[in-house]
Structures are given as C-alpha cells and as structure tokens.
Motif scaffolding. Sequence first.
Motif, PDB file in Angstrom:
ATOM      1  N   GLU A  64     -17.756 -14.067 -13.939  1.00 15.84           N
ATOM      2  CA  GLU A  64     -17.614 -12.617 -13.842  1.00 15.84           C
ATOM      3  C   GLU A  64     -16.286 -12.293 -13.161  1.00 15.84           C
ATOM      4  N   TYR A  65     -15.850 -11.030 -13.246  1.00 19.61           N
ATOM      5  CA  TYR A  65     -14.567 -10.647 -12.649  1.00 19.61           C
ATOM      6  C   TYR A  65     -14.606 -10.879 -11.130  1.00 19.61           C
ATOM      7  N   VAL A  66     -13.549 -11.461 -10.613  1.00 18.35           N
ATOM      8  CA  VAL A  66     -13.400 -11.649  -9.167  1.00 18.35           C
ATOM      9  C   VAL A  66     -12.173 -10.852  -8.729  1.00 18.35           C
ATOM     10  N   ASN A  67     -12.354  -9.977  -7.735  1.00 20.14           N
ATOM     11  CA  ASN A  67     -11.270  -9.113  -7.261  1.00 20.14           C
ATOM     12  C   ASN A  67      -9.972  -9.895  -7.057  1.00 20.14           C
ATOM     13  N   GLY A  68      -8.901  -9.337  -7.591  1.00 24.06           N
ATOM     14  CA  GLY A  68      -7.586  -9.915  -7.336  1.00 24.06           C
ATOM     15  C   GLY A  68      -7.173 -11.018  -8.290  1.00 24.06           C
ATOM     16  N   THR A  69      -8.083 -11.467  -9.155  1.00 23.41           N
ATOM     17  CA  THR A  69      -7.730 -12.581 -10.037  1.00 23.41           C
ATOM     18  C   THR A  69      -7.207 -12.067 -11.390  1.00 23.41           C
ATOM     19  N   GLU A  70      -6.564 -12.960 -12.125  1.00 23.08           N
ATOM     20  CA  GLU A  70      -6.008 -12.579 -13.435  1.00 23.08           C
ATOM     21  C   GLU A  70      -6.587 -13.406 -14.570  1.00 23.08           C
ATOM     22  N   THR A  71      -7.393 -14.418 -14.217  1.00 25.63           N
ATOM     23  CA  THR A  71      -7.933 -15.316 -15.237  1.00 25.63           C
ATOM     24  C   THR A  71      -9.445 -15.447 -15.070  1.00 25.63           C
ATOM     25  N   SER A  72     -10.082 -16.103 -16.009  1.00 26.64           N
ATOM     26  CA  SER A  72     -11.517 -16.381 -15.933  1.00 26.64           C
ATOM     27  C   SER A  72     -11.812 -17.651 -16.743  1.00 26.64           C
ATOM     28  N   PRO A  73     -12.661 -18.542 -16.258  1.00 28.95           N
ATOM     29  CA  PRO A  73     -13.336 -18.473 -14.968  1.00 28.95           C
ATOM     30  C   PRO A  73     -12.398 -18.867 -13.821  1.00 28.95           C
ATOM     31  N   VAL A  74     -12.841 -18.575 -12.597  1.00 26.65           N
ATOM     32  CA  VAL A  74     -12.078 -19.006 -11.418  1.00 26.65           C
ATOM     33  C   VAL A  74     -12.988 -19.818 -10.498  1.00 26.65           C
ATOM     34  N   ALA A  75     -12.362 -20.698  -9.749  1.00 28.20           N
ATOM     35  CA  ALA A  75     -13.109 -21.387  -8.690  1.00 28.20           C
ATOM     36  C   ALA A  75     -13.276 -20.402  -7.542  1.00 28.20           C
ATOM     37  N   PHE A  76     -14.414 -20.465  -6.846  1.00 32.98           N
ATOM     38  CA  PHE A  76     -14.657 -19.533  -5.745  1.00 32.98           C
ATOM     39  C   PHE A  76     -15.223 -20.294  -4.547  1.00 32.98           C
ATOM     40  N   LEU A  77     -14.624 -20.046  -3.392  1.00 31.97           N
ATOM     41  CA  LEU A  77     -15.110 -20.655  -2.152  1.00 31.97           C
ATOM     42  C   LEU A  77     -16.257 -19.798  -1.618  1.00 31.97           C
ATOM     43  N   GLU A 100     -10.345 -27.940  -5.391  1.00 35.33           N
ATOM     44  CA  GLU A 100      -9.247 -27.770  -6.349  1.00 35.33           C
ATOM     45  C   GLU A 100      -9.301 -28.858  -7.424  1.00 35.33           C
ATOM     46  N   ALA A 101      -9.581 -30.085  -7.012  1.00 37.30           N
ATOM     47  CA  ALA A 101      -9.675 -31.187  -7.979  1.00 37.30           C
ATOM     48  C   ALA A 101     -10.889 -30.986  -8.890  1.00 37.30           C
ATOM     49  N   TRP A 102     -12.021 -30.597  -8.302  1.00 35.85           N
ATOM     50  CA  TRP A 102     -13.272 -30.399  -9.066  1.00 35.85           C
ATOM     51  C   TRP A 102     -13.116 -29.296 -10.112  1.00 35.85           C
ATOM     52  N   ALA A 103     -12.404 -28.217  -9.744  1.00 35.82           N
ATOM     53  CA  ALA A 103     -12.300 -27.037 -10.627  1.00 35.82           C
ATOM     54  C   ALA A 103     -11.469 -27.313 -11.878  1.00 35.82           C
ATOM     55  N   LYS A 104     -10.680 -28.380 -11.857  1.00 35.45           N
ATOM     56  CA  LYS A 104      -9.819 -28.667 -13.019  1.00 35.45           C
ATOM     57  C   LYS A 104     -10.635 -28.934 -14.278  1.00 35.45           C
ATOM     58  N   GLN A 105     -11.826 -29.520 -14.116  1.00 36.89           N
ATOM     59  CA  GLN A 105     -12.648 -29.822 -15.306  1.00 36.89           C
ATOM     60  C   GLN A 105     -13.104 -28.542 -16.013  1.00 36.89           C
ATOM     61  N   PHE A 106     -13.045 -27.391 -15.308  1.00 40.08           N
ATOM     62  CA  PHE A 106     -13.428 -26.115 -15.924  1.00 40.08           C
ATOM     63  C   PHE A 106     -12.183 -25.327 -16.348  1.00 40.08           C
ATOM     64  N   SER A 107     -11.039 -25.998 -16.303  1.00 47.09           N
ATOM     65  CA  SER A 107      -9.747 -25.400 -16.680  1.00 47.09           C
ATOM     66  C   SER A 107      -9.379 -24.186 -15.815  1.00 47.09           C
ATOM     67  N   CYS A 108      -9.847 -24.163 -14.585  1.00 45.50           N
ATOM     68  CA  CYS A 108      -9.506 -23.038 -13.698  1.00 45.50           C
ATOM     69  C   CYS A 108      -8.055 -23.160 -13.243  1.00 45.50           C
ATOM     70  N   THR A 109      -7.377 -22.037 -13.234  1.00 47.27           N
ATOM     71  CA  THR A 109      -6.011 -22.019 -12.702  1.00 47.27           C
ATOM     72  C   THR A 109      -5.915 -21.134 -11.453  1.00 47.27           C
ATOM     73  N   GLU A 110      -7.045 -20.506 -11.078  1.00 51.10           N
ATOM     74  CA  GLU A 110      -7.063 -19.709  -9.849  1.00 51.10           C
ATOM     75  C   GLU A 110      -8.279 -20.098  -9.008  1.00 51.10           C
ATOM     76  N   PHE A 111      -8.086 -20.016  -7.706  1.00 54.60           N
ATOM     77  CA  PHE A 111      -9.116 -20.367  -6.720  1.00 54.60           C
ATOM     78  C   PHE A 111      -9.210 -19.163  -5.777  1.00 54.60           C
ATOM     79  N   ALA A 112     -10.349 -18.468  -5.806  1.00 56.07           N
ATOM     80  CA  ALA A 112     -10.499 -17.243  -5.015  1.00 56.07           C
ATOM     81  C   ALA A 112     -11.508 -17.446  -3.885  1.00 56.07           C
ATOM     82  N   SER A 113     -11.519 -16.496  -2.990  1.00 56.17           N
ATOM     83  CA  SER A 113     -12.389 -16.593  -1.821  1.00 56.17           C
ATOM     84  C   SER A 113     -12.489 -15.222  -1.184  1.00 56.17           C
ATOM     85  N   ASP A 114     -13.347 -15.092  -0.194  1.00 58.55           N
ATOM     86  CA  ASP A 114     -13.373 -13.849   0.583  1.00 58.55           C
ATOM     87  C   ASP A 114     -13.739 -14.177   2.022  1.00 58.55           C
ATOM     88  N   ALA A 115     -13.566 -13.184   2.875  1.00 55.37           N
ATOM     89  CA  ALA A 115     -13.889 -13.368   4.291  1.00 55.37           C
ATOM     90  C   ALA A 115     -14.123 -11.989   4.884  1.00 55.37           C
TER      91      ALA A 115
END
Length: 145
Positions: A64-77, A100-115
Amino acid sequence: MNIKPASEASLKDWLKLRIKLWNDLEESHLQEMHQLLAEKHALQLLAYSDDHAVAMLEASIRYEYVNGTETSPVAFLEGIYVLPEYRRLGIATLLVRQVEAWAKQFSCTEFASDAALDNVISHEMHRALGFQETERVVYFIKKID
Ligand SMILES: CC(C)(COP(=O)(O)OP(=O)(O)OC[C@H]1O[C@@H](n2cnc3c(N)ncnc32)[C@H](O)[C@@H]1OP(=O)(O)O)[C@@H](O)C(=O)NCCC(=O)NCCS
C-alpha cells in the motif's frame, strides 16, 4: 553479536523485547507473532550476545502507499528495540542493514520507516543510517456509533 531470524523456538526472547517496545497485553502479541512467522513479506530478527537476546527488529514489505515514497512495494521498518545497556554499540545498524539485503528479493528500491514526533533518539538513528525525513503527520480519530 549473533543475529538470527526469530522462530517458534525463540518466541519467548522475541516477546520479551517486543513488550518493551509496544506496551500491550501478552496475548495480543502472541497471536500476531505466530501470524508474522508464517508471513513471507515480514522479517523478524533477534540479536544475541552470548545466549542473551538483546535486540529485535521487525520489518515488512508494504504494497500500500507509504508516505513520502515514490515506488511500490517498499521495505518498511515496523519496529526496532535494543536493550538500554547494549545501545550505541552498532546493533541497530547491523539489524537495519540485514533488512536492506532481505528486501532486494522483492525488488524494493526504497526503505521507509516512521517514528513518534518526540522520539528524537530514533530520529537520530534514522538519519545516521541514511534515512531522510519526508513528512510529519498527525493522526485523527472520531467515534461513529
Ligand atoms: C533507537 C535504537 C533502536 C538505537 O539502537 P542502537 O543499537 O543504540 O543504535 P546504533 O548503536 O546502531 O546507533 C547508530 C547511530 O544512531 C545514532 N544514535 C543512536 N542512539 C543515539 C542517541 N541516544 N543519541 C544520539 N544519536 C544516537 C548515532 O548516530 C549512532 O551512531 P554512533 O553511535 O556511531 O554515534 C535504541 O535506542 C532503542 O532501542 N530505543 C528504544 C526503542 C525505540 O525508540 N525504537 C525506535 C522506534 S521508531
């Protein structure tokens, strides 16, 4: 430091750390943890010093859309917790790199998070690990019965 994926065998170690991060009832955690272990788009890591679990990380692949990202899917902390006496030793850094290494298998190019807005230590950690702040958000809720 030994980093391992969480498993049914390490459920107690994971739960102990998870409860410190999110203060909820134990039963609600356990149900979700079993579901997460079966989910291939979710990653749970534990860091051990000798035989002692000292940190945990949870990550996911979000479609689903993650604030601030430009691609999908994204890795999320989803969450990260290091016991106070083991902080500033680079453990969070090691755990986040594994995502970051794990997310490559899903072709993710962005890693997002929140706090949370007031969790300035988490903000510092994110910046130190190469994350850039995108947005500050206020959530609202209204009861409709
Ligand atoms: C945030 C947290 C996970 C960081 O874990 P950690 O293992 O101590 O982090 P690292 O040692 O890998 O630190 C990486 C960098 O982040 C920054 N950082 C981490 N803790 C910091 C602090 N207390 N003050 C300022 N900068 C900090 C530093 O730049 C640090 O590098 P350095 O130690 O070489 O200066 C840990 O403090 C924690 O568990 N906090 C409570 C739970 C929490 O808030 N989780 C995040 C929810 S979004």
